[in-house]
Structures are given as structure tokens and as C-alpha cells.
Design a protein around this motif. Structure first.
Motif, mmCIF file in Angstrom:
data_model
loop_
_atom_site.group_PDB
_atom_site.id
_atom_site.type_symbol
_atom_site.label_atom_id
_atom_site.label_comp_id
_atom_site.label_asym_id
_atom_site.label_seq_id
_atom_site.Cartn_x
_atom_site.Cartn_y
_atom_site.Cartn_z
ATOM 1 N N SER A 11 0.824 -1.205 0.000
ATOM 2 C CA SER A 11 0.000 0.000 0.000
ATOM 3 C C SER A 11 0.863 1.263 0.000
ATOM 4 C CB SER A 11 -0.932 -0.001 1.206
ATOM 5 O OG SER A 11 -1.820 -1.082 1.123
ATOM 6 N N ALA A 35 -0.656 -1.253 -6.037
ATOM 7 C CA ALA A 35 -0.826 -1.924 -4.742
ATOM 8 C C ALA A 35 -1.556 -3.254 -4.897
ATOM 9 C CB ALA A 35 -1.593 -1.021 -3.784
ATOM 10 N N ALA A 49 -5.948 -3.166 -0.239
ATOM 11 C CA ALA A 49 -4.658 -2.525 -0.510
ATOM 12 C C ALA A 49 -4.870 -1.197 -1.232
ATOM 13 C CB ALA A 49 -3.774 -3.448 -1.341
ATOM 14 N N THR A 53 -3.999 2.475 0.157
ATOM 15 C CA THR A 53 -3.190 3.349 -0.691
ATOM 16 C C THR A 53 -3.801 4.741 -0.754
ATOM 17 O OG1 THR A 53 -2.370 1.531 -2.036
ATOM 18 C CG2 THR A 53 -2.379 3.699 -3.059
#
Length: 135
Positions: A11, A35, A49, A53
Motif C-alpha cells: 500500500s 498496490a 490494498a 493506498t
């Protein structure tokens, strides 16, 4: 290495990509794709993820926009065209950043996870299409 640490690292890498590419349209999707692709698990893990992010990238993007928007919004006579009420301007800008970054980075995480699955299936020789052996 613990999988949880890999999740946060993926991430963070995606958010760095998002911040570097912030001038590209739909940059949150690209950061989420990075990610999600690195996450290498299910589509839900890719979505998580991508979400993380976006959450990581919101803070630097918000502060960059707070300083860049007034810089580029000067009227021809030198008066800023940004609203005088700084609190409402900051809150509105934060809302726009959140509504733009979070959904698109999450969608990008799902896309990245899907792309990884497709690349892995192609690499391993498995096909998702039915075989036509009835000839």
C-alpha cells in the motif's frame, strides 16, 4: 516476512506511485493498480490494498493542493480568486480529494489484483476459457 507487513508495504508503494503521478488523470487508479498487483491475493485483498493506498496518499495530496490551488488561481489584476473563508475552502477541498482518491484507488486495487491473477494464470499455462476439444 509477515504477510501483514507486506500488505502495508504494498500500500505504501502504491501511494508513492499515486503521489508521483498525481498530475495524470485518474492517478488514484494507477496507484491502486500497483498496490493490488503487488498484493497477489484475492480481489478483496486488492481492494483493501487500494483503499489503504488512497488513505495514505490523501494527506500529502491535500496539503499539496492547499498550497498549489491558490498559487495558480490569481486573477489578472492580482487578486486571488480563491474564497476568502479559508476553513470552508479547506473543508471543501478535503472533501473533493477524499471523494476522488478513495473510490478510484480502491477500484484500482481490484483491477491490479485481477491483472495479477490473469498474469499468473497465463504464466502457469492455465486457461480461464473453456477448451474446444469437440472437433
Amino acid at each position: 516476512m509477515d504477510n501483514r507487513n507486506g500488505f502495508f508495504l504494498n500500500s505504501a508503494i502504491g501511494s508513492i506511485a499515486l503521489i508521483i503521478l498525481f498530475y495524470v488523470p485518474l492517478a488514484p487508479v494507477l496507484g491502486g493498480i500497483v498496490a493490488g498487483f503487488l498484493e497477489r491475493r484475492s480481489l478483496q485483498a486488492g481492494a483493501r490494498a487500494g483503499l489503504l493506498t488512497g488513505l495514505i496518499a490523501i494527506v500529502p495530496l491535500y496539503f499539496a493542493l492547499v498550497f498549489l490551488v491558490p498559487l495558480f488561481s490569481i486573477a489578472p489584476f492580482g487578486r486571488p480568486t480563491v474564497p476568502i473563508d479559508t476553513v470552508s475552502f479547506s473543508a471543501g477541498l478535503f472533501g473533493i480529494v477524499v471523494l476522488y482518491v478513495i473510490p478510484f484507488s480502491t477500484i484500482g486495487g481490484v483491477i491490479g489484483s485481477y491483472l495479477h491473477k490473469r498474469a499468473f494464470l497465463r504464466e502457469s499455462g492455465c486457461s480461464t476459457e473453456p477448451s474446444s476439444s469437440a472437433e
